[in-house]
Scaffold this active site. Structure first.
Site: not given
Length: 317
Positions: A98, A209
């Site tokens: 991320s 993610d």
């Protein structure tokens, strides 16, 4: 009904139709050219044994930094870089999840002062491309474009430092690592928070993610050949603010799930940094003062761990 009222209602109707049209004709992110490899979930004991054996075979142990996810708290990663830079310590390997994938990509492609400048000049408006869709509120392509602009390399494999970018394969329910392919697309995929960003299609699989299954990618760093891993957790030390809103409850749910699910992996790093953000928010990047404060927290955390790190590297003050 007079003409003025009629025209106003007509415009509202046309606007609604237009929004519904956009809602149904939204962005689809399909990146099939990225090379994704599975990540081996190494236990603590296995990681320690592998590290000892590989270190014994080499003169210099390979150092990795595993940059963790944490949205706007990622400015703390810059402080870690600064502390290492002052000591002349450079990682051989970086992995990122991320916002940590942004840190990893910038670290691999730039000198420290360039990274610092880019992150202080950064505006969140540069990477937010609104998307009216059931798929997600943000397209993500603006983030990919920003990353490619500020790294200057065409492919992950071209980066001067061995780099792994982490994502979660929802279709196959596992963490994966990108080691080849477009850097911006990989970072976009790693940063595609479920329900917020439009997810990624990758050869018929749906990817999101990396923090869902690998918040601080220590296992990936080990897989790339690291003997010593610095795990930088900028997320789990402080939960996001909890208020009676959908966004806050979703953020706190993600926080609990990710921090519990990935604790064993985080703890397997030789050095675990868990700086506490001066701002509990996950979306407030702030201005120069706020970013400096966040950087200082990460800097101090790394400074405190330097004696231990130098001992592992066989270096003295």
């Amino acid at each position: 009904m007079n003409n003025t009222v009629f025209l106003a209602k007509y415009r509202q109707f046309v606007t609604l139709l237009f929004l519904l049209f956009l809602y149904g004709c939204s962005t689809t992110n399909e990146y099939n050219d990225l090379t994704a490899v599975d990540i081996a979930m190494v236990t603590n004991a296995e990681a320690a044994q592998d590290g000892q054996s590989s270190a014994g075979e080499k003169n210099k142990p390979k150092l990795a930094i595993a940059f963790g996810g944490g949205a706007s708290r990622g400015m703390m990663h810059l402080g870690v870089m600064k502390a290492l830079e002052e000591e002349g310590i450079k990682a051989d390997i970086v992995t990122g999840t991320s916002v940590g994938s942004i840190a990893a990509a910038l670290y691999s492609s730039n000198e420290y002062l360039d990274v610092q400048r880019k992150l202080f000049e950064f505006s969140e408006h540069e990477v937010v491309d609104i998307n009216l869709s059931r798929k997600g509120l943000i397209k993500g392509k603006a983030l990919a474009k920003w990353v490619n602009k500020h790294t200057g390399y065409d492919d992950i494999s071209d980066l001067p430092i061995t780099t792994g970018i982490i994502a979660t394969n929802l279709t196959q329910q596992k963490a994966v690592m990108f080691t080849e392919g477009d850097i911006g697309q990989a970072v976009q995929t790693s940063s595609s928070v479920p329900g917020v960003f439009v997810p990624i299609y990758h050869n018929t699989d749906i990817l999101v993610d990396g923090g869902v299954l690998s918040l601080v990618p220590v296992y990936a760093a080990r897989q790339l050949g690291a003997d010593i891993v610095i795990g930088v957790d900028v997320f789990c030390s402080l939960p996001p603010p909890l208020k009676y809103t959908a966004v806050d409850t979703m953020a706190n749910t993600f926080w609990i799930q990710s921090c519990i699910a990935t604790k064993e992996e985080i703890d397997s790093a030789e050095i675990v940094l868990a700086p506490v953000s001066p701002d509990p928010s996950l979306v407030n990047f702030g201005g120069s003062l706020e970013r400096t404060a966040a950087m200082e927290v990460g800097y101090q955390a790394m400074r405190e761990a330097l004696p231990e790190l130098k001992a592992m590297l066989g270096r003295s003050f």
